[in-house]
Design an enzyme around this catalytic site. Structure first.
Site, mmCIF file in Angstrom:
data_model
loop_
_atom_site.group_PDB
_atom_site.id
_atom_site.type_symbol
_atom_site.label_atom_id
_atom_site.label_comp_id
_atom_site.label_asym_id
_atom_site.label_seq_id
_atom_site.Cartn_x
_atom_site.Cartn_y
_atom_site.Cartn_z
ATOM 1 N N LYS A 294 0.680 -1.537 -0.151
ATOM 2 C CA LYS A 294 -0.110 -0.078 0.589
ATOM 3 C C LYS A 294 1.016 1.592 0.138
ATOM 4 O O LYS A 294 0.640 2.413 -1.034
ATOM 5 C CB LYS A 294 -0.843 -0.508 1.134
ATOM 6 C CG LYS A 294 -1.902 0.937 1.005
ATOM 7 C CD LYS A 294 -2.747 1.669 2.699
ATOM 8 C CE LYS A 294 -2.444 2.026 3.157
ATOM 9 N NZ LYS A 294 -2.447 2.508 4.311
ATOM 10 N N ASP B 216 -6.593 1.614 0.571
ATOM 11 C CA ASP B 216 -6.869 1.519 2.138
ATOM 12 C C ASP B 216 -8.170 1.404 2.611
ATOM 13 O O ASP B 216 -8.791 0.504 2.145
ATOM 14 C CB ASP B 216 -6.441 3.053 2.684
ATOM 15 C CG ASP B 216 -7.562 3.645 2.373
ATOM 16 O OD1 ASP B 216 -8.175 3.476 1.165
ATOM 17 O OD2 ASP B 216 -7.517 4.960 2.859
#
Ligand code: SF4
Length: 213
Positions: free
Chosen positions: A123, A141
């Site tokens: 991420k 997220d």
């Protein structure tokens, strides 16, 4: 969950783009290095709390060299208001050292090199690749995961599945900024506990069954 249709997805992003033509990350930074550190610090913390900490931290140590000099205890002192600060301080110093050793102090524009840095996962690498290097990648997220599933835009059982679904389903014209539009939509409108469906600009396109009245 009913998947959103192609025309609805186009319209979904057309409206988010019209409302915010140049979406930006809410993390404060001056250099790619500072963005990388801010994203590492933002795990399980709000951007607001990270900005308060990094204003102090980057004033004391704006570069990898300065961060190493500041050391783990010095970094921890500046970021102790955010969660997991000891581990984050350790990773911040270690990644600064690795950046100097392997990349001349520069942030690499490459997923494998980014993910090899301490504290940097998929991420974080995606956020840096998208925000700094403007690569059309999707950092999923908690907000993007929720919005993608609720609306039917790109349903998936885990973040990787949602990431792949988004890469397939988001129209190319919107791919570069989709990450920011979806985060901001999830953070301010399609919130976890009580989405503001009445004020939502994509209400008619969204397939969520329990829209708030
Ligand atoms: S209508 Fe409600 S659930 Fe759907 S995207 Fe908007 S805020 Fe989220």
């Amino acid at each position: 969950m009913t998947k959103m249709k192609r025309e609805a997805i186009d319209e979904f992003f057309r409206r988010l783009a019209a409302a915010n033509p140049a979406p930006q990350t809410e993390l404060e930074y001056d250099t790619p290095y500072q963005l990388l550190v801010a994203v590492v610090l933002s795990a399980q913390a709000t951007d607001k709390s990270v900005n308060i900490a990094t204003r102090r931290l980057f004033a004391a140590a704006p570069t990898p060299e300065a961060m190493i000099t500041l050391g783990e205890d010095g970094v921890a002192e500046h970021i102790k208001t955010i969660g997991l600060f000891r581990n984050k301080a350790k990773n911040t110093v270690a990644l600064s050292r690795m950046l100097l050793e392997r990349h001349g102090g520069e942030v690499p524009a490459n997923r494998d090199a980014l993910e090899a840095l301490p504290g940097v996962g998929r991420k974080t690498a995606n956020v840096v690749l998208n925000t700094v290097f403007r690569q059309p990648v999707m950092a999923v997220d908690t907000h993007i995961f929720r919005v993608s599933n609720r609306t039917g835009l790109a349903p998936g059982k885990d973040v990787l599945e949602v990431e792949h679904a988004l890469m397939k389903r988001v129209p190319k014209t919107y791919l570069l900024d989709a990450h920011h539009w979806l985060i901001l939509h999830g953070r301010y409108t399609c919130t976890a506990r009580k989405p503001d469906c009445v004020a939502c600009c994509v209400r008619d396109l969204c397939n969520f069954r329990d829209k708030t009245a």
